[in-house]
Design a protein around this motif. Structure first.
Motif, PDB file in Angstrom:
ATOM      1  N   ASP A 273      17.692   3.043  44.267  1.00 37.89           N
ATOM      2  CA  ASP A 273      17.684   2.273  43.029  1.00 37.89           C
ATOM      3  C   ASP A 273      17.543   3.183  41.811  1.00 37.89           C
ATOM      4  N   ARG A 274      18.668   3.669  41.358  1.00 42.81           N
ATOM      5  CA  ARG A 274      18.727   4.556  40.206  1.00 42.81           C
ATOM      6  C   ARG A 274      19.909   4.139  39.342  1.00 42.81           C
ATOM      7  N   PRO A 275      19.932   4.547  38.085  1.00 42.03           N
ATOM      8  CA  PRO A 275      21.081   4.222  37.231  1.00 42.03           C
ATOM      9  C   PRO A 275      22.392   4.654  37.874  1.00 42.03           C
ATOM     10  N   GLY A 276      23.398   3.799  37.797  1.00 43.62           N
ATOM     11  CA  GLY A 276      24.695   4.096  38.382  1.00 43.62           C
ATOM     12  C   GLY A 276      24.929   3.411  39.706  1.00 43.62           C
ATOM     13  N   ARG A 277      23.849   2.855  40.285  1.00 43.03           N
ATOM     14  CA  ARG A 277      23.989   2.135  41.549  1.00 43.03           C
ATOM     15  C   ARG A 277      23.385   0.744  41.411  1.00 43.03           C
ATOM     16  N   GLN A 278      23.995  -0.202  42.108  1.00 43.39           N
ATOM     17  CA  GLN A 278      23.421  -1.529  42.242  1.00 43.39           C
ATOM     18  C   GLN A 278      23.111  -1.723  43.726  1.00 43.39           C
ATOM     19  N   VAL A 279      21.856  -1.913  44.026  1.00 38.77           N
ATOM     20  CA  VAL A 279      21.423  -2.015  45.414  1.00 38.77           C
ATOM     21  C   VAL A 279      21.231  -3.476  45.786  1.00 38.77           C
ATOM     22  N   VAL A 280      21.623  -3.800  47.009  1.00 37.89           N
ATOM     23  CA  VAL A 280      21.313  -5.112  47.573  1.00 37.89           C
ATOM     24  C   VAL A 280      20.576  -4.877  48.887  1.00 37.89           C
ATOM     25  N   LEU A 281      19.348  -5.361  48.973  1.00 37.11           N
ATOM     26  CA  LEU A 281      18.534  -5.208  50.173  1.00 37.11           C
ATOM     27  C   LEU A 281      18.836  -6.332  51.158  1.00 37.11           C
ATOM     28  N   VAL A 282      19.238  -5.963  52.361  1.00 39.65           N
ATOM     29  CA  VAL A 282      19.419  -6.948  53.426  1.00 39.65           C
ATOM     30  C   VAL A 282      18.086  -7.077  54.153  1.00 39.65           C
ATOM     31  N   ASP A 283      17.362  -8.112  53.817  1.00 31.97           N
ATOM     32  CA  ASP A 283      16.035  -8.340  54.383  1.00 31.97           C
ATOM     33  C   ASP A 283      16.185  -9.330  55.537  1.00 31.97           C
ATOM     34  N   ASP A 284      16.536  -8.805  56.695  1.00 31.20           N
ATOM     35  CA  ASP A 284      16.881  -9.671  57.824  1.00 31.20           C
ATOM     36  C   ASP A 284      16.783  -8.886  59.119  1.00 31.20           C
ATOM     37  N   ASP A 285      16.608  -9.594  60.213  1.00 32.16           N
ATOM     38  CA  ASP A 285      16.606  -8.973  61.535  1.00 32.16           C
ATOM     39  C   ASP A 285      18.037  -8.674  61.955  1.00 32.16           C
TER      40      ASP A 285
ATOM     41  N   TYR B 238      12.463  -3.548  56.874  1.00 33.07           N
ATOM     42  CA  TYR B 238      11.410  -2.665  56.364  1.00 33.07           C
ATOM     43  C   TYR B 238      11.980  -1.320  55.918  1.00 33.07           C
ATOM     44  N   ARG B 239      12.712  -0.648  56.793  1.00 29.30           N
ATOM     45  CA  ARG B 239      13.281   0.646  56.420  1.00 29.30           C
ATOM     46  C   ARG B 239      14.330   0.494  55.329  1.00 29.30           C
ATOM     47  N   ALA B 240      15.071  -0.613  55.372  1.00 26.73           N
ATOM     48  CA  ALA B 240      16.069  -0.861  54.324  1.00 26.73           C
ATOM     49  C   ALA B 240      15.397  -0.997  52.967  1.00 26.73           C
ATOM     50  N   SER B 241      14.181  -1.571  52.942  1.00 25.93           N
ATOM     51  CA  SER B 241      13.482  -1.707  51.659  1.00 25.93           C
ATOM     52  C   SER B 241      13.081  -0.346  51.106  1.00 25.93           C
TER      53      SER B 241
ATOM     54  N   LEU C 183       8.394  -0.423  38.693  1.00 24.43           N
ATOM     55  CA  LEU C 183       8.541   0.698  37.782  1.00 24.43           C
ATOM     56  C   LEU C 183       9.698   1.585  38.210  1.00 24.43           C
ATOM     57  N   PRO C 184      10.523   2.025  37.276  1.00 24.83           N
ATOM     58  CA  PRO C 184      11.630   2.910  37.627  1.00 24.83           C
ATOM     59  C   PRO C 184      11.139   4.143  38.389  1.00 24.83           C
ATOM     60  N   GLU C 185      11.878   4.491  39.438  1.00 24.69           N
ATOM     61  CA  GLU C 185      11.647   5.682  40.255  1.00 24.69           C
ATOM     62  C   GLU C 185      10.384   5.607  41.111  1.00 24.69           C
ATOM     63  N   SER C 186       9.743   4.446  41.165  1.00 20.39           N
ATOM     64  CA  SER C 186       8.695   4.269  42.163  1.00 20.39           C
ATOM     65  C   SER C 186       9.341   3.935  43.501  1.00 20.39           C
ATOM     66  N   LEU C 187       8.603   4.136  44.577  1.00 25.32           N
ATOM     67  CA  LEU C 187       9.122   3.932  45.923  1.00 25.32           C
ATOM     68  C   LEU C 187       8.352   2.814  46.610  1.00 25.32           C
ATOM     69  N   ASN C 188       9.048   2.006  47.377  1.00 25.49           N
ATOM     70  CA  ASN C 188       8.430   0.860  48.042  1.00 25.49           C
ATOM     71  C   ASN C 188       8.155   1.163  49.515  1.00 25.49           C
TER      72      ASN C 188
END
Length: 457
Positions: A426-438, A416-419, A281-286
């Motif tokens: 993650d809001r309009p105007g930005r494209q996020v890429v999560l680096v899910d790695d050690d 974890y913190r990156a997520s 959902l938009p504007e929810s936090l993980n």
């Protein structure tokens, strides 16, 4: 024979203890969810005679007051703790009798001014263990900067002498039972191991292997930020936390959830970071449910904001509820349990890419990439991905205007913190890429740069 059982709270990096002679029991530094203690007591048919605190805790709310009331035990706190409720105040040299057990109070200031340890003696007088709270940890000591900046240096010297005293007065074979030091931010420096004796600490603990000033300098240099919610714990523990409530919050549907999002309320999605990235959902936090949930949600949470959880099951919501009450997040506005499409109800879901450091390396070969490092200062000081911008997670919400528009890759030490950071960004105007790695993968791939001249940008 005395038996000591450990009650682990891995999410906070802490331990509580139940010591028993087979008939009576003593509980040391209990967490707020006391049902775990009561289950052990009931299963063994024990009578709890004393509930002991080594100090007023700064990293969690105690269950000691409620546990003592529920069991009829004497609630014991160190002298000068500032506690505002009825309790037995003990000082250095006092001895508590509990069945065949004797507990001798040792004033061990350092973590706090009033901190004590409890030496555990059997009926024959033999000291078989010591509950050290935030004093002697496994290969480390408790941090000394939680009282005030003005007290930190003096408490660090006191911590050194407290640990030295424990070695002088206790036999080498006595077991060490610390409360902190299993990932807790209450540890001044990283700890090692899961069990130890006083004798083993002689060759492993910096307060016993370094000269006093060397120890003080090393500890002070190792202190870094700690969770913001710590400031709330001490005052509540002094006044007495209310009885714990582990009941499930009221269920809410998708329409109500979306209304709350539009009203600016906190909506926390507990799902795995990859599932969240695929659709949310938009504007929810993980804040993925796991050992890090309570630390980072407590750190970032705006305490006056209504909080609603999204989970995949009642069990997931119940687990999160238990974690949150440990730091006093008691008032949940509700919980939603459904698939994302059901909660969205034809509303648009947001998503973003998930990659790893190999993916980042490939992207960098194609040209410049905007990269955000969400780790702490101490991690950044040891090395960072070349051309990355540093913005510790706990500062991100206040520094969003410094994050460039367009595509941003965000990393931390494990993903974890990156997520969390990715969900904030993650809001309009930005494209996020999560680096899910050690982060070790970044080093192996040659992405790391080392700071020069203290540069931590």
């Amino acid at each position: 024979m005395t038996v000591v059982e450990t009650i682990e709270t891995s999410s906070l990096g802490d331990r509580s203890y139940l010591a028993t002679d087979g008939e009576v029991a003593v509980v040391v530094d209990p967490q707020r969810d006391i049902d775990r203690v009561l289950t052990l007591v009931d299963a063994q048919g024990l009578q709890v005679t004393h509930v002991l605190e080594t100090h007023i805790h700064n990293d969690y709310l105690t269950g000691g007051l409620e546990l003592a009331a529920r069991t009829g035990a004497v609630y014991v706190l160190p002298a000068d703790s500032g506690a505002e409720f009825d309790h037995l105040s003990v000082k250095d040299g006092d001895v508590l009798e509990a069945g065949a057990m004797r507990l001798r109070v040792l004033h061990t200031p350092g973590h706090t001014h009033h901190h004590v340890s409890y030496a555990l003696h059997e009926a024959d007088g033999q000291a078989v263990g010591v509950f050290t709270g935030g004093s002697m940890l496994f290969g480390a000591t408790g941090r000394t900067d939680l009282v005030s900046p003005e007290d930190t240096t003096g408490l660090t010297h006191a911590q050194y002498h407290s640990v030295q005293r424990l070695v002088r007065e206790l036999p080498a074979e006595a077991e060490v039972f610390p409360t902190h030091g299993f990932g807790s931010f209450c540890s001044a420096t990283p700890t090692s191991g899961t069990a130890s004796t006083v004798g083993e600490q002689v060759g492993a603990n910096p307060a016993l292997t370094l000269a006093e000033q060397e120890y003080v300098d090393a500890l002070l240099a190792g202190l870094d930020v700690y969770p913001a919610y710590y400031a709330r714990m001490g005052p509540i523990n002094r006044s007495g936390p209310p009885a714990v409530d582990l009941s499930l919050p009221q269920r809410v549907d998708g329409a109500e959830l979306r209304r709350r999002i539009q009203a600016g309320e906190w909506i926390v999605d507990l799902r795995h970071r990859v599932a969240f990235a695929a659709g949310h959902l938009p504007e929810s936090l993980n804040f993925e449910l796991g050992d890090n949930l309570v630390t980072y949600l407590g750190w970032l949470y705006r305490w006056d904001a209504p909080l609603t959880l999204i989970g995949e099951s009642e069990h997931q919501i119940a687990d999160a509820r238990r974690e949150l009450v440990r730091i006093g997040i008691d008032e949940l506005a509700g919980a939603a349990i459904d698939d994302m499409e059901g909660l969205a109800d034809d509303g648009a879901l947001r998503s973003y890419r998930v990659s790893d450091f190999a993916g980042l390396a490939a992207e960098l070969e194609c040209g410049p990439v905007q990269i955000l490092d969400a780790r702490r200062d101490d991690e950044r000081a040891a090395g960072f991905v070349r051309s990355s911008r540093h913005m510790p997670l706990h500062q991100l919400a206040d520094r969003l205007d410094e994050v460039p528009q367009g595509e941003v890759w965000v990393y931390c030490g494990s993903g974890y913190r990156a997520s969390i950071a990715a969900s904030v960004l993650d809001r309009p105007g930005r494209q996020v890429v999560l680096v899910d790695d050690d982060y070790g993968s970044a080093k192996e791939l040659g992405l790391e740069d080392e700071p020069r001249g203290g540069d931590r940008r």
